[in-house]
Design an enzyme around this catalytic site. Sequence first.
Site, PDB file in Angstrom:
ATOM      1  CG  ASP A   1     -14.274   5.896   1.561  1.00  0.00           C
ATOM      2  OD1 ASP A   1     -13.557   6.324   0.715  1.00  0.00           O
ATOM      3  OD2 ASP A   1     -15.285   6.442   2.197  1.00  0.00           O
TER       4      ASP A   1
ATOM      5  CE1 TYR B   1     -16.618  11.217   5.753  1.00  0.00           C
ATOM      6  CE2 TYR B   1     -15.863   8.924   5.515  1.00  0.00           C
ATOM      7  CZ  TYR B   1     -16.560  10.206   4.944  1.00  0.00           C
ATOM      8  OH  TYR B   1     -16.693  10.286   3.778  1.00  0.00           O
TER       9      TYR B   1
ATOM     10  CE  LYS C   1     -13.757  10.018   1.171  1.00  0.00           C
ATOM     11  NZ  LYS C   1     -14.068   9.160   2.400  1.00  0.00           N
TER      12      LYS C   1
ATOM     13  CG  HIS D   1     -13.825  14.689   2.298  1.00  0.00           C
ATOM     14  ND1 HIS D   1     -13.686  14.198   3.807  1.00  0.00           N
ATOM     15  CD2 HIS D   1     -14.726  14.421   1.567  1.00  0.00           C
ATOM     16  CE1 HIS D   1     -14.860  13.348   3.804  1.00  0.00           C
ATOM     17  NE2 HIS D   1     -15.688  13.605   2.659  1.00  0.00           N
TER      18      HIS D   1
ATOM     19  NE  ARG E   1     -29.005   7.792   0.837  1.00  0.00           N
ATOM     20  CZ  ARG E   1     -28.063   7.197   1.142  1.00  0.00           C
ATOM     21  NH1 ARG E   1     -27.004   7.678   2.171  1.00  0.00           N
ATOM     22  NH2 ARG E   1     -27.808   6.034   0.659  1.00  0.00           N
TER      23      ARG E   1
END
Length: 325
Positions: free
Chosen positions: A57, A62, A91, A124, A219
């Site tokens: 993915d 990115y 995406k 996206h 995160r």
Amino acid sequence: SATIDVPKLKMLDGREMPAIALGTYLGFDKGGAVTSKDKQLRNVVMEAIDLGYRHFDTAAIYNTEEEVGEAIRMKIEEGVIKREDVFLTTKLWNTHHKREQVAVAMKETLNKTGLDYVDLFLMHWPIGLNEDYSHSDTDYLETWRAMEDMVKLGHTKSIGLSNFNKFQVATVLQECTIKPVALQIEVHPQIIQEDLITYAKDEGIIVMGYSPFGSLVKRFGMEFPGPKMDDPVLTSLAKKYEKTPAQIVLRWLVDRNVVPIPKTVSSKRLLENINIFDFKLNEDEIEKINKFNSNTRYTLPSFWQKHPFYPFEMVPNPIPDPFRS
Ligand code: NDP
């Protein structure tokens, strides 16, 4: 000689999607996507292919399409896989929602990956933006029509959606000529997405779950509230099945027919995360994990909440737009 044989899910266009995908988003840094050093990600993807990963993915935003594509091409060259054995999801970014921009973005993606086609091209976000990141009112239906053209031209085998809410998915279904085969959304124990998953299933749409570990991992370098790796519900299931809490959570997604997209750059965790196809949770166990739900999103771009196609609930204090600072 793959270590793990990953099952596949049938999509509504007749094609098949491997039931787990490796995430390749490495994070953002001062407005730009982080790229890996010394081809670290390329090497991780090559190692993943050796372990049995067949689904990757990525996304234009990115900045990892090049390394992912290179790894796939090298493994094809080595004779480990054929092109048709791997499934590449990427995406379309929000700044390319206009009809003519979609074709440009698609070509750029193919150039970067060095492949003739991708397997799945997702919108996206339903949100269209101008080049300076001001809001564009381009309708996602216009974008969808352009994505349908990409299928007809053979640039992508399938098309789908990401971060669309139920109403928005329904709108696309009502107006489309090619149905979305997949919906990629945030799914983990704190946002179990019961409603959207049921809806997608009824429509034959496969759900891909991003950020599958939720609060189990740090995160953005921060600890978030919610179940951790040492949570007793997860550790007792881990003990029963001789798995780790991370594997229990990934299996919980698989058992709800969601394709998890765990990201890791560690060899040890690459194997750990794919080694989940030799056991199964029962309904009570799935339900126990469902109880963690608090509808908490880690991906909540509230800086877009005034956009006419913002998909999520509004918050009182939106965060500043990282793309415009
Ligand atoms: P994940 O839930 O995959 O978490 C990744 C983090 O977990 C990393 O810090 C990783 O560290 C760590 N980790 C991985 N495996 C384990 C393990 N077995 N035990 C302990 N820690 C582990 O979250 P992401 O937010 O990265 O999402 C995954 C993917 O989903 C992305 O890469 C992207 O492809 C997709 N995504 C899509 C979005 C969309 O809008 N459509 C939004 C967000 C993500 P380490 O690498 O060191 O192992």
